[in-house]
Design an enzyme around this catalytic site. Structure first.
Site, PDB file in Angstrom:
ATOM      1  N   HIS A   1       0.849  -1.185   0.000  1.00  0.00           N
ATOM      2  CA  HIS A   1       0.000   0.000   0.000  1.00  0.00           C
ATOM      3  C   HIS A   1       0.886   1.237   0.000  1.00  0.00           C
ATOM      4  CE1 HIS A   1       0.788  -0.862   4.255  1.00  0.00           C
ATOM      5  NE2 HIS A   1       0.516   0.393   4.535  1.00  0.00           N
TER       6      HIS A   1
ATOM      7  N   HIS B   1       1.415   3.846   2.089  1.00  0.00           N
ATOM      8  CA  HIS B   1       1.906   4.545   3.274  1.00  0.00           C
ATOM      9  C   HIS B   1       3.421   4.735   3.223  1.00  0.00           C
ATOM     10  CE1 HIS B   1      -1.768   3.865   6.119  1.00  0.00           C
ATOM     11  NE2 HIS B   1      -1.876   4.953   5.390  1.00  0.00           N
TER      12      HIS B   1
ATOM     13  N   HIS C   1       5.870   1.980   3.977  1.00  0.00           N
ATOM     14  CA  HIS C   1       5.825   0.801   3.108  1.00  0.00           C
ATOM     15  C   HIS C   1       6.206   1.111   1.664  1.00  0.00           C
ATOM     16  CE1 HIS C   1       3.835  -2.109   5.885  1.00  0.00           C
ATOM     17  NE2 HIS C   1       3.438  -0.982   6.467  1.00  0.00           N
TER      18      HIS C   1
ATOM     19  N   HIS D   1      -6.859  -2.299   4.727  1.00  0.00           N
ATOM     20  CA  HIS D   1      -6.121  -1.320   5.534  1.00  0.00           C
ATOM     21  C   HIS D   1      -6.400   0.097   5.047  1.00  0.00           C
ATOM     22  CE1 HIS D   1      -2.948   0.264   8.032  1.00  0.00           C
ATOM     23  NE2 HIS D   1      -2.281   0.716   6.978  1.00  0.00           N
TER      24      HIS D   1
ATOM     25  N   ASP E   1       0.013  -4.648   5.883  1.00  0.00           N
ATOM     26  CA  ASP E   1      -0.887  -4.133   6.920  1.00  0.00           C
ATOM     27  C   ASP E   1      -2.315  -4.472   6.504  1.00  0.00           C
ATOM     28  OD1 ASP E   1       1.372  -3.142   8.029  1.00  0.00           O
ATOM     29  OD2 ASP E   1       0.921  -1.026   7.697  1.00  0.00           O
TER      30      ASP E   1
ATOM     31  N   HIS F   1      -5.515  -1.708  11.785  1.00  0.00           N
ATOM     32  CA  HIS F   1      -4.667  -2.888  11.943  1.00  0.00           C
ATOM     33  C   HIS F   1      -5.451  -3.926  12.751  1.00  0.00           C
ATOM     34  CE1 HIS F   1      -0.774  -1.337  10.484  1.00  0.00           C
ATOM     35  NE2 HIS F   1      -1.179  -0.166  10.959  1.00  0.00           N
TER      36      HIS F   1
END
EC number: 3.1.27.-
Length: 850
Positions: A83, A85, A88, A173, A194, A442
């Site tokens: 994803h 974020h 990440h 997520h 996640d 989460h």
């Protein structure tokens, strides 16, 4: 007192050695026993996959990157981003622009759309930061240059890249977040990234793939074994805290990531404000440079969200059409009470309000600037709704410090210099309230454990969690093994700690093409069909070509390679010609038979030949007068070892032809060696020099020159063989024969001298008296010699020149009697050794005495 366990009870059973190619290698370059800079390497059967490439939000510059120097990124085949974020995906531009990475990058369509704006905004925020210690590891140009290298894929679609199969599944997520199923050579690895299993207002929750047996599960452990408060209670507590701050005249700061949980919180606030008119006087701001751009992405991907957002979309659309508003308005992301704030320059900081600002860790940007501005007032409040990483300002605020460091603004009223005379360190008093409500999307400990149990993978690898949370979850999972028949292996490797897990898989080849028409063996027939069983019980052997493609093996006939494997075969026909000046066809055949045994004569077309006799009686073949087509002058052709064809032409030219391969090439080389040496070989010269008899009677068959050996020659060859084994000085002939035991028949047999002596004894008494004077010992000696002479004569008549052979090695001695090849020796080991050598010698020299 508890008894001490024995060491034998604690010892593990020895494991069989494992081929390194059958080991799964797992390596954390980041995200091992920590939250932030997630980056994991999996390697199996020569294939390498990288999972995520993030940055640590608590660090700056190169320190925020994963440990890329500990692994050769040029070997990575596929990089998967779960994803968008920061922790990440933020180091992806660095990997693509600054390293030797040459693989392919995949993420979902929604992730790619948001990733572009999110990373671009992150770089711009970093450039405007007033922190002198911050440094960028890549530029906006690097990001935009590498962005086209990313490939977008859809959920629930399988893609094969370099024999690696990947399938993304919804993770729940954030928008576009994916869990990846990776298959390498039959080994199935499931990476969750996640993920969330909680039903919220817009995302599809994560589910276990159906009908898939997973071998390795790589999952997050963010919250360890902690449990979340039920969602309705959390929303109620959140709104109570927000309204409480507004009621006392304060401002609410909610630090969030620009995208992800912020959209879920906006849906909650917009719904609550719509139901409570008394709070509609307080504005709700969404302060993010990406707000407008990325909300378009959310409006675009409504189809990939859950049923709740789709229902809301239909209701808003119906309301918009009934009210006559323009098309495109009234969607689920067209908020009624939320205002987008592009920058703080347009913000009038007067009265109460609710501010959702990024970044969520309060390290810099709009959220950090508002924190430094509102922290000194006790009316204001900060509400943390996401997970706070160790080392960040969000984590420090949860400990409610008395003062915080100014980063974005240093000339705020009430700020003062920090202790120690550090002129650069400006401190701000903190009087605002700090509260935390988890909306981090989460899984908690219960949800994570249930998911792991549902997947039922024999190997679980924990990542993305602080040490204490990860260890608690690991202990909980291991404690569940007590009630399981098959124990689950749980690993929690640290960063740069290489983990190797053996996975032995059976290699199965699928028989296709013509080979598939061969009936199965007896064992397969018993279990495969109900028809009559084959009569033969012998194991069935199948010969073919084994083709491996994408770790799948197929066995097929060579002629099926084009159809089933897309391969073509080429047969190379090799030819070699040489001219022999003297050797004829008979000599060539004799030489080939002497080296290779029987050779097969081929039915080649022979030309008309004439037999001409020379003056010395030799015969030779000559061509007839008529002209023959080219290639039809072959006198004879032979097939050697079933693969090399030898053709002899009338001109004396010899042609060799064979199908080129490793085995046939070696046989052809041996045939060439025989032909090139046949004219100079002593045996061939001797044979070819023999004159033919001047007679018309048939010639006698050729005899082996070694078939008629004299006994002396055979004895010499036997001694030569034994000397080669035991040494020349250690082998000697035995002259005295081995005498058989005396018997009445033996006593009756006397020599001629003995008969003469007996007759003389009868004639006169005087001679008898004289013979009485001879001692008994002399008489025995004479009789012994007579027996020995008789035994030697008997052996010679049998063709045995010597009675035996004596072999001495050091202090050991053995006697070999040639009549019956009996070995006499006191040492049993030496006796057996000599007997074995003698038996081998007899086979070589055989027939020895026949």
């Amino acid at each position: 007192m508890a008894s001490k366990r024995k060491a034998s009870a604690m010892a593990t059973e020895p494991e069989e050695p494992v081929d390194p190619a059958d080991e799964l290698m797992f390596l954390n370059l980041g995200g091992g026993n920590e939250v932030g800079r997630s980056c994991h390497i999996i390697q199996y059967k020569g294939k390498t996959v990288m999972l995520d490439a993030g940055q640590h939000p608590a660090y700056d510059g190169l320190a925020a990157l994963p440990f890329f120097d500990d692994f050769d990124l040029s070997t990575v085949d596929v990089l998967l981003i779960s994803h968008f974020h920061i922790d990440h995906a933020a180091s992806l531009p660095y990997v693509l622009a600054k390293t030797n990475f040459r693989g392919r990058v995949f993420m979902t369509h929604a992730t790619k759309a948001i990733y572009k704006w999110l990373i671009q905004d992150s770089v711009r925020v970093g450039n405007t930061s007033s922190n002198p210690q911050s440094s960028l590891v890549y530029t906006e140009e690097d990001h935009l240059k590498t962005f086209p290298m990313i490939e977008a894929i859809d959920y629930n679609t399988t893609h094969t890249i370099s024999s690696i199969r990947i399938t993304p599944y919804p993770a729940g997520h954030v928008l576009g977040a994916a869990m990846f199923l990776i298959e390498i050579a039959g080994l199935k690895i499931f990476f969750t990234g996640d993920y969330s299993r909680e039903e919220d207002r817009h995302l599809i929750s994560a589910k276990v793939p159906k009908g898939v047996k997973i071998d390795v599960l790589i999952t997050e452990s963010t919250y360890g074994i902690a449990s979340h408060i039920p969602r309705p209670e959390r929303e109620q507590a959140l709104m109570k805290s927000i309204t409480g701050i507004l009621n006392r005249g304060g401002r609410v700061l909610m630090p969030v990531f620009a995208l992800g949980r912020a959209q879920e919180l906006l849906l909650i606030l917009d719904e609550y404000w719509g139901k409570h008119a008394e709070y509609q006087k307080y504005p709700i701001y969404y302060a993010s440079n990406l707000a407008r751009k990325c909300m378009l992405v959310y409006q675009t991907y409504v189809g990939s969200m859950n049923d709740n957002i789709k229902r809301l979309f239909r209701e808003r659309l119906a309301e918009s059409e009934s009210s006559g508003d323009g098309a495109g308005k009234g969607g689920p992301w067209d908020f009624r009470f939320i205002r987008s704030l592009k920058s703080l320059d347009r913000f009038e900081d007067v009265g109460g309000c609710v501010m959702l600002a990024s970044p969520g860790m309060l390290q810099n940007g709009v959220s950090r600037e508002l924190l430094e501005r509102w922290a000194p007032s006790e009316k204001n409040g900060v509400i943390i709704t996401g997970y706070s990483v160790e080392g960040t300002m969000a984590k420090q605020l949860l400990q409610e410090p008395e003062q915080i460091q100014a980063v974005m603004s240093r000339n705020i009223a009430g700020a003062r210099r920090g202790p120690g005379g550090d002129a650069e360190k400006v401190m701000i008093p903190r009087r605002c309230t700090v509260q935390e409500f988890s909306f981090a999307a989460h899984v908690d400990g219960v949800e994570n454990r249930e998911f792991i149990e549902e997947v039922a993978a024999p190997v679980v690898i924990l990542v993305h969690g602080e040490v204490h949370n990860m260890m608690r979850l690991k202990s909980k999972l291991l404690s569940l093994n007590a009630t399981k028949e098959h124990k689950v292996k749980v690993f929690s490797p640290r960063n740069c700690e290489e983990l190797r897990i053996p996975f032995k898989t059976d290699k199965v080849a699928k028989v296709v093409g013509k080979l598939a028409s061969i009936p199965p063996s007896l064992k397969e027939a018993k279990t495969g069909h109900d028809g009559p069983l084959p009569s033969s019980t012998e194991p069935q052997l199948i010969t073919g070509v084994l083709v491996q493609n994408d770790f799948k093996m197929s066995l097929m006939a060579p002629e099926d390679l084009r159809e089933y494997a897309g391969l073509t075969t080429t047969t190379i026909a090799c030819k070699q010609r040489l001219k022999l000046s003297a050797a004829g066809i008979d000599l060539i055949k004799w030489g080939l038979e002497g080296t290779f045994g029987a050779v097969e004569e081929l039915p080649e077309v022979k030309p008309k030949l004439e037999i001409v006799k020379s003056e010395n009686g030799d015969t030779k073949m000559e061509e007839a007068d008529e002209e023959l087509p080219h290639g039809d002058d072959v006198v004879a052709a032979y097939l050697v070892m079933g693969c090399v064809t030898v053709r002899y032409r009338a001109s004396g030219e010899v042609e060799l032809e064979w199908e080129g391969n490793m085995l046939n090439d070696g046989i052809a080389d041996a045939v060439m060696a025989v032909l090139l040496g046949i004219e100079s070989s002593p045996a061939a010269v001797k044979r070819s020099a023999t004159k033919n008899p001047h007679t018309h009677s048939p010639l006698p068959a050729d005899k082996n020159p070694h078939s008629h050996l004299t006994p002396e020659d055979r004895f010499f060859r036997l001694c030569m063989f034994l000397e080669a084994q035991f040494g020349q000085d250690n082998v000697s002939p035995i002259v005295e024969p081995k005498l058989p035991p005396l018997s009445p028949t033996t006593k009756a047999i006397t020599s001629p001298s003995e008969e003469t002596a007996k007759s003389s004894d009868v004639k006169s008494d005087a001679d008898a008296d004289a013979s009485m004077d001879v001692s008994e010992e002399d008489e025995d000696e004479q009789q012994l010699k007579a027996r020995e002479r008789a035994e030697v004569e008997r052996l010679e008549r049998m063709g045995i020149p010597k009675p035996g052979v004596r072999i001495k090695v050091d202090k050991m001695e053995a006697k070999v009697w040639l009549e019956d090849l009996e070995v006499e020796c006191a040492n049993k080991i030496f006796r057996e050794r000599v007997r074995a050598v003698v038996e081998r010698a007899v086979e070589v020299v055989a027939p020895l005495w026949g």
